[in-house]
Design an enzyme around this catalytic site. Sequence first.
Site, PDB file in Angstrom:
ATOM      1  N   ASP A 146       1.680 -20.975  32.182  1.00  0.00           N
ATOM      2  CA  ASP A 146       2.722 -22.039  32.153  1.00  0.00           C
ATOM      3  C   ASP A 146       2.083 -23.320  31.626  1.00  0.00           C
ATOM      4  O   ASP A 146       2.404 -23.838  30.504  1.00  0.00           O
ATOM      5  CB  ASP A 146       3.137 -22.437  33.501  1.00  0.00           C
ATOM      6  CG  ASP A 146       4.174 -23.347  33.421  1.00  0.00           C
ATOM      7  OD1 ASP A 146       5.424 -23.342  33.292  1.00  0.00           O
ATOM      8  OD2 ASP A 146       3.819 -24.587  33.548  1.00  0.00           O
ATOM      9  N   THR A 202       8.039 -24.126  32.499  1.00  0.00           N
ATOM     10  CA  THR A 202       8.074 -22.829  31.441  1.00  0.00           C
ATOM     11  C   THR A 202       8.231 -21.655  32.273  1.00  0.00           C
ATOM     12  O   THR A 202       9.306 -20.820  31.823  1.00  0.00           O
ATOM     13  CB  THR A 202       7.057 -22.826  30.623  1.00  0.00           C
ATOM     14  OG1 THR A 202       6.746 -24.105  30.025  1.00  0.00           O
ATOM     15  CG2 THR A 202       7.248 -22.028  29.506  1.00  0.00           C
ATOM     16  N   ASP A 203       7.621 -21.237  33.364  1.00  0.00           N
ATOM     17  CA  ASP A 203       7.784 -19.997  33.996  1.00  0.00           C
ATOM     18  C   ASP A 203       9.037 -20.201  34.646  1.00  0.00           C
ATOM     19  O   ASP A 203       9.881 -18.933  34.548  1.00  0.00           O
ATOM     20  CB  ASP A 203       6.485 -19.798  35.313  1.00  0.00           C
ATOM     21  CG  ASP A 203       5.373 -19.253  34.990  1.00  0.00           C
ATOM     22  OD1 ASP A 203       5.427 -18.767  33.847  1.00  0.00           O
ATOM     23  OD2 ASP A 203       4.492 -19.700  35.687  1.00  0.00           O
ATOM     24  N   LEU A 204       9.638 -21.063  35.334  1.00  0.00           N
ATOM     25  CA  LEU A 204      10.860 -21.125  36.088  1.00  0.00           C
ATOM     26  C   LEU A 204      11.972 -20.892  34.916  1.00  0.00           C
ATOM     27  O   LEU A 204      13.004 -20.121  35.073  1.00  0.00           O
ATOM     28  CB  LEU A 204      11.089 -22.396  36.720  1.00  0.00           C
ATOM     29  CG  LEU A 204      10.291 -22.343  37.709  1.00  0.00           C
ATOM     30  CD1 LEU A 204      10.357 -23.889  38.443  1.00  0.00           C
ATOM     31  CD2 LEU A 204      10.199 -21.554  38.811  1.00  0.00           C
TER      32      LEU A 204
END
Length: 416
Positions: free
Chosen positions: A156, A188-190
């Site tokens: 991320d 960004t992961d989420l």
Amino acid sequence: MQNSTPPPSQKSALGHIRVLDLSRVLAGPWCSQNLADLGAEVIKIERPSGGDDTRQWGPPYLRDADGNNTSEAAYYLCANRGKRAITVDISTPQGQEIIRELAKQSDVVIENYKVDQLKKYGLDYASLKQVKTDLIYCSITGFGQTGPYAHRAGYDFIIQGMGGLMSLTGERDELAGGGPQKAGVAITDLMTGMYATVAILAALSHRDRCGEGQYIDMALLDVQVAMLANMGSNYLTSGNAPKRWGNAHPNIVPYQSFTTSDSHIIVAAGNDAQYQKFVQIGGMPELADDDRFISNPLRVKHRDLLVPILADMVRRKSKQEWIDSLESAGVPCGPINNLEEVFQDPQVIARQLQRELPHPTAGSVPLVANPIRMSATPIEYQNPPPLLSEHTTTCLRDLLHFDDEKIAKLKRDGII
């Protein structure tokens, strides 16, 4: 073999769906937790030694009734409620066969291994499609399945830099503390988990209409570039790369954070009338009539002169004094809360954004609610994030009909 998914729950939007979750850390588990919250049966597959890396990403850890740390890190807890946990060594032929049999009885597979890593185990989409023709298979990687970076590991923080977000986030270079900054959470992961959720739901709708499964290729970099939104559009339209403005706005003044006598607030004066009320409340009505600041274009032009004056003005009162007076005058504003203040906020409490679920070792576990509110199929909070291997025996017995002797042998051999 027929899919043995239980009959749909009348209170659950996805009660007829089973998800086989081979992902770990955040983007994949965030996606599968969304699906679990919506009622899907999610079976989380982990390695027998240690499980999901985030189980050890502490402190802090969940504590038991005696105040001792459990084995569950808070990081792991945030993304894994509502799931059933199985440990399987997929590097072994026996473990691979277990995954194939579970995939046969599942609607969706989610994985975030490196490109082609599961192919050597016969657990890639092409292989599992042979045992489940209408399977929906979602791969989440840093850079996608194609392109010159496809085989790179993606994190991320790195993607926030590569994808342009950090060029937009942080104070201006010419100011103290200026420079690029990452977001305070792994956004960004989420967002990749959220986009993956949307893609899976769309693929399920297509399958239900046409009987066809499909492959979903999700990449963190793709998501980061897509979520640049208006900033990306600004660049493509103008050819000029936007710069960092910290907590200020490039086109509106004052529209930023300020330090109060005891904390911080945000003031978003979107028009001249709101600006005039702001400075009157601050005891500086002369600023409303100053020829240099009388309109927003002039305030933008003279921001370096005006903002320090406003900053000194705001420091004279407390956060709550400013919030109370500005809200009563109709000037858009808000506090900058720490997390203790967030979870004590009356609106957060009224919306029940903190939930408690029973936990087998800690008694209960505090979690943040899913923000989705549905009238006919509401989110149901039933099961806490599972302990490592908590459901291995029951899942193998109930879904694959393994007897106790076979399960015991698999445990002795380190397969599960």
